[in-house]
Enzyme design. Structure first.
Site, PDB file in Angstrom:
ATOM      1  CD  GLN A  33      31.371   6.666  -3.596  1.00  0.00           C
ATOM      2  OE1 GLN A  33      32.014   6.965  -2.593  1.00  0.00           O
ATOM      3  NE2 GLN A  33      31.669   5.600  -4.296  1.00  0.00           N
ATOM      4  CB  SER A  56      33.208  12.298   1.389  1.00  0.00           C
ATOM      5  OG  SER A  56      33.446  11.142   2.142  1.00  0.00           O
ATOM      6  CD  GLU A  74      37.485   5.035  -2.551  1.00  0.00           C
ATOM      7  OE1 GLU A  74      37.503   3.823  -2.325  1.00  0.00           O
ATOM      8  OE2 GLU A  74      36.560   5.789  -2.228  1.00  0.00           O
TER       9      GLU A  74
HETATM   10  C1  LIG Z   1      36.582   8.438   5.324  1.00  0.00           C
HETATM   11  C2  LIG Z   1      35.381   7.779   4.706  1.00  0.00           C
HETATM   12  C3  LIG Z   1      34.777   8.343   3.603  1.00  0.00           C
HETATM   13  C4  LIG Z   1      33.632   7.765   3.063  1.00  0.00           C
HETATM   14  N1  LIG Z   1      33.016   8.403   2.023  1.00  0.00           N
HETATM   15  C5  LIG Z   1      31.892   7.888   1.506  1.00  0.00           C
HETATM   16  C6  LIG Z   1      31.190   8.573   0.455  1.00  0.00           C
HETATM   17  O1  LIG Z   1      31.572   9.672   0.031  1.00  0.00           O
HETATM   18  N2  LIG Z   1      30.076   8.004  -0.045  1.00  0.00           N
HETATM   19  C7  LIG Z   1      29.593   6.817   0.390  1.00  0.00           C
HETATM   20  O2  LIG Z   1      28.602   6.343  -0.156  1.00  0.00           O
HETATM   21  N3  LIG Z   1      30.203   6.151   1.414  1.00  0.00           N
HETATM   22  C8  LIG Z   1      31.335   6.665   1.976  1.00  0.00           C
HETATM   23  N4  LIG Z   1      31.954   6.015   3.021  1.00  0.00           N
HETATM   24  C9  LIG Z   1      31.310   4.843   3.603  1.00  0.00           C
HETATM   25  C10 LIG Z   1      32.066   3.537   3.366  1.00  0.00           C
HETATM   26  O3  LIG Z   1      31.958   3.126   2.051  1.00  0.00           O
HETATM   27  C11 LIG Z   1      31.465   2.506   4.347  1.00  0.00           C
HETATM   28  O4  LIG Z   1      31.713   2.972   5.664  1.00  0.00           O
HETATM   29  C12 LIG Z   1      32.080   1.143   4.174  1.00  0.00           C
HETATM   30  O5  LIG Z   1      31.694   0.576   2.958  1.00  0.00           O
HETATM   31  C13 LIG Z   1      31.656   0.194   5.315  1.00  0.00           C
HETATM   32  O6  LIG Z   1      30.280   0.170   5.438  1.00  0.00           O
HETATM   33  P1  LIG Z   1      29.548   0.438   6.842  1.00  0.00           P
HETATM   34  O7  LIG Z   1      30.147   1.653   7.469  1.00  0.00           O
HETATM   35  O8  LIG Z   1      28.091   0.399   6.602  1.00  0.00           O
HETATM   36  O9  LIG Z   1      29.985  -0.791   7.772  1.00  0.00           O
HETATM   37  P2  LIG Z   1      29.341  -2.251   7.739  1.00  0.00           P
HETATM   38  O10 LIG Z   1      29.299  -2.760   6.339  1.00  0.00           O
HETATM   39  O11 LIG Z   1      28.070  -2.238   8.513  1.00  0.00           O
HETATM   40  O12 LIG Z   1      30.445  -3.073   8.525  1.00  0.00           O
HETATM   41  C14 LIG Z   1      30.514  -3.063   9.965  1.00  0.00           C
HETATM   42  C15 LIG Z   1      31.620  -4.049  10.362  1.00  0.00           C
HETATM   43  O13 LIG Z   1      31.247  -5.384   9.930  1.00  0.00           O
HETATM   44  C16 LIG Z   1      32.278  -5.936   9.109  1.00  0.00           C
HETATM   45  N5  LIG Z   1      31.706  -6.749   8.038  1.00  0.00           N
HETATM   46  C17 LIG Z   1      30.694  -6.401   7.207  1.00  0.00           C
HETATM   47  N6  LIG Z   1      30.455  -7.391   6.319  1.00  0.00           N
HETATM   48  C18 LIG Z   1      31.345  -8.383   6.597  1.00  0.00           C
HETATM   49  C19 LIG Z   1      31.594  -9.680   6.020  1.00  0.00           C
HETATM   50  N7  LIG Z   1      30.890 -10.123   4.989  1.00  0.00           N
HETATM   51  N8  LIG Z   1      32.602 -10.423   6.572  1.00  0.00           N
HETATM   52  C20 LIG Z   1      33.331  -9.964   7.638  1.00  0.00           C
HETATM   53  N9  LIG Z   1      33.120  -8.753   8.221  1.00  0.00           N
HETATM   54  C21 LIG Z   1      32.146  -7.975   7.711  1.00  0.00           C
HETATM   55  C22 LIG Z   1      32.999  -4.729   8.522  1.00  0.00           C
HETATM   56  O14 LIG Z   1      34.313  -5.051   8.136  1.00  0.00           O
HETATM   57  C23 LIG Z   1      32.960  -3.738   9.684  1.00  0.00           C
HETATM   58  O15 LIG Z   1      33.987  -4.014  10.596  1.00  0.00           O
HETATM   59  C24 LIG Z   1      33.094   6.562   3.603  1.00  0.00           C
HETATM   60  C25 LIG Z   1      33.721   5.979   4.707  1.00  0.00           C
HETATM   61  C26 LIG Z   1      34.829   6.566   5.269  1.00  0.00           C
HETATM   62  C27 LIG Z   1      35.460   5.937   6.492  1.00  0.00           C
END
Ligand SMILES: Cc1cc2nc3c(=O)[nH]c(=O)nc-3n(C[C@H](O)[C@H](O)[C@H](O)COP(=O)(O)OP(=O)(O)OC[C@H]3O[C@@H](n4cnc5c(N)ncnc54)[C@H](O)[C@@H]3O)c2cc1C
Length: 382
Positions: free
Chosen positions: A127, A162, A243
């Protein structure tokens, strides 16, 4: 057996017997939703065995080779696989996320070409949604797909993809216009295409399931577009939610781990009243979640707010349970768990537990969704 008149106990007993008797391919382990590169071969043999016996793609419509199984049957199958310590399919992304997308939005040609190898476990998909600057705020995706005379040209970067290292295709969310949500479209990317570079990321637990994916001038044919231009956001929303079915398997894992924690604490003489109270509290939370889960899957509506509550609370309980490893084992074992098998497993679970409150929507985002959409509280200022 899989219809709406499903007898849950009978079905569970049948699946339990089937899994007990099933031959395990060499090297098969319960690797979770995504196999590492080493897990792919045993995982594929296992998937094909499940397929032969009618247990692959349970949620897909019969016309596409699935069973159209009710949510309860899917949940029981997933739980029994967790009890038996085996994966329930080769990989989640393709079967649980891409399959339903192609079934709902794919052209007849796309369905004919891509669904069968997904079902048979011959193709793994990844994805390609998240980017360094777009995770929770998915509409901030910047990877660009520009229309050319005979198709599309894609430039950008994805992250946390992933299984990308083992994937044949990627489901790509890319920007085709300037409007935030309506400027997004969905594409199929052959991962072997020129200009696609996959860089594995080594995780805190030492495994490598995540990847960075760089897309530099990748040429896609016109029929790589899924649905219509600008429909990417709606299609992306369809992938979120499935999921949630993994929550039941997560709960099974938690009960097993709690038992191991208690054993480890007793054998190490660390079960003092403070630790005993923490363990009892978490155990009570696990039972409350189990009852809520049972009610939610019996209702069978994956869009119910109960699943958002379960996602939030299950992932936080899992994380808190994992964190008890430091009390049970002592911090020394946590920094070097390699010498003790039970310790190593608990520390591994503690580290992996960090992912649960992030994947499929972070806890903060789940709270926002519950506050705004379910409780109708004022929207967060944007
Ligand atoms: C095991 C695993 C598998 C994954 N697999 C995939 C995959 O196959 N493909 C893919 O595309 N993605 C994948 N992801 C990514 C996942 O979708 C993102 O990590 C997730 O959406 C969070 O985005 P970010 O890491 O950019 O964090 P950010 O969005 O930058 O968030 C950072 C912090 O800020 C907080 N935050 C952000 N916005 C707000 C708000 N509006 N209000 C309050 N707090 C907020 C969040 O809660 C977090 O604590 C995977 C993640 C994990 C952990």
């Amino acid at each position: 057996m899989l219809g709406t008149d499903l007898d849950a106990d009978e079905f569970r007993a049948m699946i339990r017997g089937f899994l007990r008797a099933a031959p395990r391919p060499t090297g098969l382990r319960n690797y979770g939703p995504t196999p590492t590169a080493d897990d792919v071969e045993p995982g594929r043999i296992w998937h094909k065995y499940l397929l032969e016996h009618g247990y692959a793609c349970l949620h897909w419509p019969v016309v596409h080779g699935g069973s159209d199984a009710p949510v309860l049957a899917q949940a029981i199958f997933a739980e029994e696989c967790a009890y038996a310590d085996v994966p329930r399919q080769l990989a989640m992304t393709g079967i649980d996320l891409v399959g339903p997308v192609l079934i709902e939005y794919g052209s007849t040609e796309q369905q004919a070409r891509y669904l069968e190898p997904l079902r048979t476990g011959d193709h793994i998909w990844t994805q390609l949604f998240s980017e360094p600057g777009a995770g929770s705020d998915l509409a901030a995706v910047r990877t660009k797909a520009a229309q050319t005379s005979n198709g599309w040209r894609v430039d950008g970067q994805k992250v946390w993809s992933s299984g990308a290292i083992s994937a044949k295709y990627g489901l790509l969310l890319a920007r085709t216009g300037t409007e935030s949500h309506r400027g997004l479209s969905m594409f199929i990317v052959p991962m072997a295409a020129e200009g696609v570079r996959v860089e594995p990321i080594v995780q805190i637990d030492g495994e490598s399931k995540f990847n960075e994916v760089f897309l530099d001038g990748v040429e896609l044919a016109a029929d790589a577009l899924i649905g219509k231009i600008g429909q990417g956001w709606n299609i992306a929303m369809l992938t979120l939610g499935r999921e949630r079915l993994t929550l039941g398997t997560q709960a099974v894992g938690m009960f097993k781990r709690h038992e191991r924690m208690v054993d480890a604490a007793c054998s190490r003489g660390r079960l003092d009243p403070v630790l005993a109270r923490s363990m009892t509290r978490i155990w009570a939370r696990m039972w409350l979640l189990r009852f809520t889960w049972q009610r939610a899957v019996a209702d069978g509506d994956l869009s119910s707010p109960a699943f958002s509550v379960l996602k939030l609370m299950t992932s936080e309980t899992d994380r808190d349970l994992g964190d008890l490893a430091t009390d049970v084992l002592g911090t020394d074992v946590c920094t070097d768990p390699s010498t003790e098998q039970d310790g190593a497993e608990l520390v591994h679970a503690m580290l992996v537990g960090r992912a649960q409150t992030i994947l499929g929507g972070t806890s903060e985002i789940q709270r926002n969704i519950l506050g705004e959409r379910v409780l109708k509280l004022p929207k967060e200022p944007r």
